[in-house]
Design a protein around this motif. Structure first.
Motif, PDB file in Angstrom:
ATOM      1  N   SER A   1     -16.912 -17.996  22.948  1.00 40.99           N
ATOM      2  CA  SER A   1     -17.282 -16.952  21.854  1.00 40.99           C
ATOM      3  C   SER A   1     -18.189 -17.701  20.348  1.00 40.99           C
ATOM      4  O   SER A   1     -18.517 -17.212  19.706  1.00 40.99           O
TER       5      SER A   1
ATOM      6  N   ARG B   1     -13.559 -15.957  11.336  1.00 37.35           N
ATOM      7  CA  ARG B   1     -13.554 -15.030  12.608  1.00 37.35           C
ATOM      8  C   ARG B   1     -12.733 -15.757  13.774  1.00 37.35           C
ATOM      9  O   ARG B   1     -12.370 -15.288  14.520  1.00 37.35           O
TER      10      ARG B   1
ATOM     11  N   TRP C   1      -9.639 -14.104  15.677  1.00 37.15           N
ATOM     12  CA  TRP C   1      -9.565 -14.169  17.101  1.00 37.15           C
ATOM     13  C   TRP C   1      -8.419 -14.581  17.511  1.00 37.15           C
ATOM     14  O   TRP C   1      -7.879 -14.068  18.318  1.00 37.15           O
TER      15      TRP C   1
END
Length: 108
Positions: free
Chosen positions: A28, A69, A73
């Motif tokens: 990611s 982020r 996540w």
């Protein structure tokens, strides 16, 4: 360097899950790389009792820009009620390595 480098850490009690959390973050582009430490012994308070567990420490090499982020996540993916989540500042290192971390975590 605009982005500061940090090492963010969590732990988990299953090696396969540790590998999945490591790979998912790299895929990611939330972390440039991840280290998974061999099983460690964790001793901690939980629900008014001292617990002992075998865990794997996961260290994410990332930037302060990616950290929120990555944390969001991880909170979705991590099975613990209260996973360890800490971020340690990197105060030095080779310019080539630090630049690599920034490049690998920069979204296209």
């Amino acid at each position: 360097m605009a982005n500061e480098i940090v090492i963010a850490q969590t732990t988990i009690d299953n090696e396969d899950q540790a590998r999945a959390l490591a790979r998912g973050a790299v895929e990611s582009k939330l972390a440039a790389g991840v280290h998974i430490d061999a099983p460690i012994t964790a001793v901690y308070w939980w629900k008014n009792e001292v617990e002992t567990a075998q865990e794997w420490r996961i260290s994410y090499m990332t930037t302060t820009d990616c950290l929120p982020r990555l944390e969001a996540w991880l909170s979705e993916k991590h099975p613990y009620d209260v996973p360890q989540w800490i971020a340690l500042p990197v105060t030095g290192g080779s310019e080539a390595y630090l630049s690599w971390v920034v490049e690998e975590t920069t979204r296209d």
